[in-house]
Design a protein around this motif. Sequence first.
Motif, PDB file in Angstrom:
ATOM      1  N   TRP A  95      37.029  -4.483  14.966  1.00  9.86           N
ATOM      2  CA  TRP A  95      37.386  -5.551  14.051  1.00  9.86           C
ATOM      3  C   TRP A  95      38.327  -5.054  12.969  1.00  9.86           C
ATOM      4  CZ3 TRP A  95      32.080  -3.993  14.039  1.00  9.86           C
ATOM      5  CH2 TRP A  95      31.703  -3.207  12.943  1.00  9.86           C
ATOM      6  N   VAL A  96      38.897  -6.034  12.274  1.00  3.32           N
ATOM      7  CA  VAL A  96      39.712  -5.745  11.100  1.00  3.32           C
ATOM      8  C   VAL A  96      39.120  -6.510   9.918  1.00  3.32           C
ATOM      9  CG1 VAL A  96      41.815  -5.348  12.431  1.00  3.32           C
ATOM     10  CG2 VAL A  96      41.318  -7.651  11.556  1.00  3.32           C
TER      11      VAL A  96
ATOM     12  N   GLY B 160      37.310 -13.971   1.813  1.00  8.61           N
ATOM     13  CA  GLY B 160      35.881 -13.987   2.064  1.00  8.61           C
ATOM     14  C   GLY B 160      35.216 -15.212   1.480  1.00  8.61           C
ATOM     15  N   LEU B 161      34.038 -15.015   0.910  1.00  9.02           N
ATOM     16  CA  LEU B 161      33.256 -16.139   0.392  1.00  9.02           C
ATOM     17  C   LEU B 161      33.963 -16.897  -0.712  1.00  9.02           C
ATOM     18  CD1 LEU B 161      29.816 -14.314   0.285  1.00  9.02           C
ATOM     19  CD2 LEU B 161      30.352 -16.278   1.735  1.00  9.02           C
TER      20      LEU B 161
ATOM     21  N   ARG C 194      33.835 -13.762  10.526  1.00  2.77           N
ATOM     22  CA  ARG C 194      32.534 -13.746   9.856  1.00  2.77           C
ATOM     23  C   ARG C 194      32.772 -13.391   8.392  1.00  2.77           C
ATOM     24  NH1 ARG C 194      29.607  -9.580  14.047  1.00  2.77           N
ATOM     25  NH2 ARG C 194      30.274 -10.634  15.975  1.00  2.77           N
ATOM     26  N   PHE C 195      31.981 -13.979   7.511  1.00  6.09           N
ATOM     27  CA  PHE C 195      32.067 -13.590   6.105  1.00  6.09           C
ATOM     28  C   PHE C 195      31.608 -12.145   5.966  1.00  6.09           C
ATOM     29  CE2 PHE C 195      31.759 -18.252   5.701  1.00  6.09           C
ATOM     30  CZ  PHE C 195      32.909 -18.467   4.955  1.00  6.09           C
ATOM     31  N   PHE C 196      32.353 -11.374   5.163  1.00  2.19           N
ATOM     32  CA  PHE C 196      32.140  -9.933   5.041  1.00  2.19           C
ATOM     33  C   PHE C 196      31.988  -9.546   3.569  1.00  2.19           C
ATOM     34  CE2 PHE C 196      33.769  -5.788   7.248  1.00  2.19           C
ATOM     35  CZ  PHE C 196      32.480  -5.503   7.667  1.00  2.19           C
TER      36      PHE C 196
ATOM     37  N   LEU D 257      35.459 -10.500   8.075  1.00  2.00           N
ATOM     38  CA  LEU D 257      35.526  -9.656   9.271  1.00  2.00           C
ATOM     39  C   LEU D 257      36.139 -10.486  10.384  1.00  2.00           C
ATOM     40  CD1 LEU D 257      32.721  -7.413  10.735  1.00  2.00           C
ATOM     41  CD2 LEU D 257      33.837  -9.118  12.183  1.00  2.00           C
ATOM     42  N   LEU D 258      37.102  -9.917  11.072  1.00  2.00           N
ATOM     43  CA  LEU D 258      37.785 -10.619  12.151  1.00  2.00           C
ATOM     44  C   LEU D 258      37.800  -9.716  13.368  1.00  2.00           C
ATOM     45  CD1 LEU D 258      39.164 -13.370  12.416  1.00  2.00           C
ATOM     46  CD2 LEU D 258      41.320 -12.287  11.787  1.00  2.00           C
ATOM     47  N   MET D 259      37.097 -10.142  14.420  1.00  2.00           N
ATOM     48  CA  MET D 259      37.076  -9.349  15.647  1.00  2.00           C
ATOM     49  C   MET D 259      38.490  -9.237  16.195  1.00  2.00           C
ATOM     50  SD  MET D 259      33.909  -8.622  15.710  1.00  2.00           S
ATOM     51  CE  MET D 259      33.823  -7.751  17.290  1.00  2.00           C
ATOM     52  N   ARG D 260      38.823  -8.069  16.660  1.00  2.00           N
ATOM     53  CA  ARG D 260      40.190  -7.861  17.173  1.00  2.00           C
ATOM     54  C   ARG D 260      40.467  -8.791  18.350  1.00  2.00           C
ATOM     55  NH1 ARG D 260      43.083  -3.486  15.508  1.00  2.00           N
ATOM     56  NH2 ARG D 260      41.997  -1.898  14.257  1.00  2.00           N
ATOM     57  N   PRO D 261      41.639  -9.387  18.396  1.00  2.00           N
ATOM     58  CA  PRO D 261      41.961 -10.312  19.490  1.00  2.00           C
ATOM     59  C   PRO D 261      42.251  -9.577  20.785  1.00  2.00           C
ATOM     60  CG  PRO D 261      43.860  -9.989  18.101  1.00  2.00           C
ATOM     61  CD  PRO D 261      42.745  -9.232  17.450  1.00  2.00           C
ATOM     62  N   ASP D 262      41.988 -10.239  21.900  1.00  2.00           N
ATOM     63  CA  ASP D 262      42.317  -9.670  23.196  1.00  2.00           C
ATOM     64  C   ASP D 262      43.825  -9.728  23.410  1.00  2.00           C
ATOM     65  OD1 ASP D 262      39.660  -9.241  23.751  1.00  2.00           O
ATOM     66  OD2 ASP D 262      39.403 -11.202  24.711  1.00  2.00           O
TER      67      ASP D 262
END
Length: 375
Positions: free
Chosen positions: A284-285, A290-291, A314-316, A322-327
């Motif tokens: 992730w990056v 955030g909130l 996702r809130f971090f 938090l942002l999951m790395r894209p495919d």
Amino acid sequence: MSSRAADTSLIGQPGSRGRIPTPAAVLDLDAFDRNVGKMAARAKAAGLALRPHAKSHKCAALAHRQIAAGAVGVCCAKLAEAEALAGAGVGAILVTSPIAGSANAVRAAALAVALEDFRIVVDHPDGAAELGPAARGPLQVLIDVDPGLGRSGVRDPAQAVEVFRAIAAQPNLTLLGVQCYGGQWQHLAGADVRAAAVAEGMAHLSRVIAALRGAGADIAVVTGGGTGSFAADADQGVLTEVQPGSYAFMDRQYRDALLDDPDGAFEQALLIAATVISANHRKWVTVDAGLKAFATDGPAPLAMTLRFADSAYRFFGDEHGLLMRPDGAAAARGARVDFAPGHIDPTLDRYDVIHLVRGDVLVEIAAVEGRGASQ
């Protein structure tokens, strides 16, 4: 987000959209104008007056654009919102929440004097008893009718008639009609489901109107409705005026509910721009939104760039996401990511300004005069 981050030197510069400090509220003006024009055309075709709800943006510049496109005025949720927009030249405002107390009645009376067309809802005889003595001239009111949500409004025809008689006892109050807004209908999934709920609510409203007219009330204005219920509202033929707000911007909450329904046929015009500030983790990056950048009462923000999955954000923490790395796509430090907010209204209330863009060019920075105006 503070207006101190608004760099007016970027206005008009090629590529300036990508240099707006983040996190930032960014409005695609071309998409906004198309959304505004589409709703104005729908309302006109249905024979309905259009009074967009400004609680979605609290911004006078955007309210003026909506009025120029055919709206009869705007709605505000609170007196402070109305005061903020009135101070910026918006002259036709309906306050859609009842107020309580003599001090607030004095504020409403001042707006009635200052504005060309000010109106406010009442749902209790005491409300009329407070507004009447405060008024310095004619003050226009509507009776708020509970659509079954239980939040505000008269519950039944008998209560409505009681409020009408209280209004009639105040020489300075002018009854225009009724309001009935079914907030609980707006995000129901499926046009048929929303239509059934609206039909039940409008049957109740019709009974209230009949009782009021039977008691001698002149009901000329019947206002309510929203983005998600527009088609059903128009089909029922009870309302004379509609109050949609989110259609001009859209958000994930409406997207998830309306899908391909005609009520959802509006573009995602408002985005929250963020920047990848850390890319050290392989899965992730971290972005700088955030909130404090998004409302948290709806679905998670949806990343609209770099081919992220629907569940990628996702809130971090307060300042971070938090942002999951894209495919199949890089998400390097410094990359820009645009998000569709989960819920537009409370998200925009976090920002002092909205950055208006056409293509990749920043063309205007508009103040959100009503930010935090909840009194």
